[in-house]
Write a protein that holds these residues in place. Structure first.
Motif, mmCIF file in Angstrom:
data_model
loop_
_atom_site.group_PDB
_atom_site.id
_atom_site.type_symbol
_atom_site.label_atom_id
_atom_site.label_comp_id
_atom_site.label_asym_id
_atom_site.label_seq_id
_atom_site.Cartn_x
_atom_site.Cartn_y
_atom_site.Cartn_z
ATOM 1 N N SER A 56 0.839 -1.196 0.000
ATOM 2 C CA SER A 56 0.000 0.000 0.000
ATOM 3 C C SER A 56 0.873 1.245 0.000
ATOM 4 C CB SER A 56 -0.892 0.025 1.247
ATOM 5 O OG SER A 56 -1.741 -1.081 1.273
ATOM 6 N N GLY A 57 0.264 2.370 -0.340
ATOM 7 C CA GLY A 57 0.920 3.662 -0.246
ATOM 8 C C GLY A 57 2.167 3.769 -1.105
ATOM 9 N N GLN A 58 3.175 4.444 -0.548
ATOM 10 C CA GLN A 58 4.425 4.680 -1.274
ATOM 11 C C GLN A 58 5.109 3.375 -1.657
ATOM 12 O OE1 GLN A 58 5.522 7.606 -2.405
ATOM 13 N NE2 GLN A 58 7.238 6.569 -3.398
ATOM 14 N N GLU A 59 5.008 2.378 -0.790
ATOM 15 C CA GLU A 59 5.626 1.074 -1.067
ATOM 16 C C GLU A 59 5.036 0.452 -2.343
ATOM 17 O OE1 GLU A 59 5.159 -1.927 2.053
ATOM 18 O OE2 GLU A 59 7.335 -1.874 2.220
ATOM 19 N N THR A 61 3.883 2.008 -4.933
ATOM 20 C CA THR A 61 4.401 2.740 -6.094
ATOM 21 C C THR A 61 5.873 2.419 -6.326
ATOM 22 O OG1 THR A 61 2.846 4.513 -5.611
ATOM 23 C CG2 THR A 61 4.672 5.042 -7.082
ATOM 24 N N THR A 62 6.665 2.502 -5.274
ATOM 25 C CA THR A 62 8.106 2.298 -5.383
ATOM 26 C C THR A 62 8.457 0.869 -5.785
ATOM 27 O OG1 THR A 62 8.422 3.950 -3.658
ATOM 28 C CG2 THR A 62 10.297 2.527 -4.143
ATOM 29 N N LEU A 63 7.735 -0.106 -5.236
ATOM 30 C CA LEU A 63 8.067 -1.516 -5.450
ATOM 31 C C LEU A 63 7.108 -2.226 -6.399
ATOM 32 C CD1 LEU A 63 8.973 -2.437 -1.751
ATOM 33 C CD2 LEU A 63 10.540 -1.910 -3.635
ATOM 34 N N ALA A 64 6.383 -1.476 -7.217
ATOM 35 C CA ALA A 64 5.348 -2.067 -8.083
ATOM 36 C C ALA A 64 5.861 -3.236 -8.915
ATOM 37 C CB ALA A 64 4.750 -0.996 -8.993
ATOM 38 N N ARG A 65 7.051 -3.141 -9.453
ATOM 39 C CA ARG A 65 7.587 -4.200 -10.320
ATOM 40 C C ARG A 65 8.183 -5.366 -9.535
ATOM 41 N NH1 ARG A 65 7.974 -3.328 -15.692
ATOM 42 N NH2 ARG A 65 7.316 -1.293 -16.413
ATOM 43 N N TYR A 66 8.170 -5.276 -8.220
ATOM 44 C CA TYR A 66 8.740 -6.330 -7.375
ATOM 45 C C TYR A 66 7.748 -6.848 -6.337
ATOM 46 C CZ TYR A 66 12.675 -3.937 -9.417
ATOM 47 O OH TYR A 66 13.516 -3.357 -10.315
#
Length: 193
Positions: A56-59, A61-66
């Motif tokens: 959720s949240g920033q995580e 977005t930042t980790l979308a491909r992982y």
């Protein structure tokens, strides 16, 4: 001399997994690990609004491909067959029998994304990798299993080390705290015409 058993092709395995998912007492889902590369991530994106990041949240977005994603398995489609074939060959996915409301299933799965060690340090728990799920569930206490399944997950399905088998971890009842382990054997003879 005995002949080596013929291993199923990915397509044959996918054809056998469809009835397994059809017998879910709730609704079938997949939890797919995007960290397996571009092909995994592209497959997830084909689900569109039926793919839900477990972060959720920033995580998210930042980790979308992982990140791990919950996929609502809806119909027999080319994307579903490709997912089943890839899940058979690789350890991209586990399958879940869960509540009809995907949001409840996602919330339950999110609860197990992290674990604390003895120093209370937080670590990712990659249970959505079949190899990890197979190690964790058979050794979990009844309390751990009850917490892991919650009220909204009825069963997990994962590939075993035997390329002809999947294992099913099912609670005896969606409300019960005890759970059962059983194997669903997909032997070579199962594919004979």
């Amino acid at each position: 001399m005995l002949a080596e058993p013929t291993l199923p092709t990915p397509r044959q395995a996918a054809d056998k997994l469809l009835p397994l998912l059809a017998r879910c007492s709730g609704r079938p889902y997949a939890v797919v690990d995007a960290s397996h590369g571009e092909q995994a991530y592209e497959l997830i994106t084909r689900w569109g609004e039926h793919a839900h990041c477990l972060y959720s949240g920033q995580e998210a977005t930042t980790l979308a491909r992982y990140a791990p994603y919950l996929l609502e398995l809806r119909e027999n489609s080319a994307a579903l067959m490709e997912l089943l074939e890839q899940a058979w060959q690789l350890n991209w996915a586990i399958f879940v029998d869960g509540a009809a409301d995907w949001q409840k299933v996602r919330l339950q799965l999110k609860k197990s994304l992290f674990v604390l060690d003895e120093n209370k340090d937080r670590h990712y728990f990659r249970y959505y990798d079949a190899r990890i799920l197979r190690l964790f569930l058979p050794t979990a206490s009844k309390e751990q299993a009850a917490q892991f399944f919650g009220e909204d997950i009825y069963a997990f399905y994962a590939k075993t080390v035997n390329p002809q088998q999947w294992v099913e971890y099912r609670r005896s009842s969606p409300k019960a705290l005890n759970w059962l382990t059983g194997e669903i054997s997909l032997t070579a003879t199962a594919w004979a015409p």
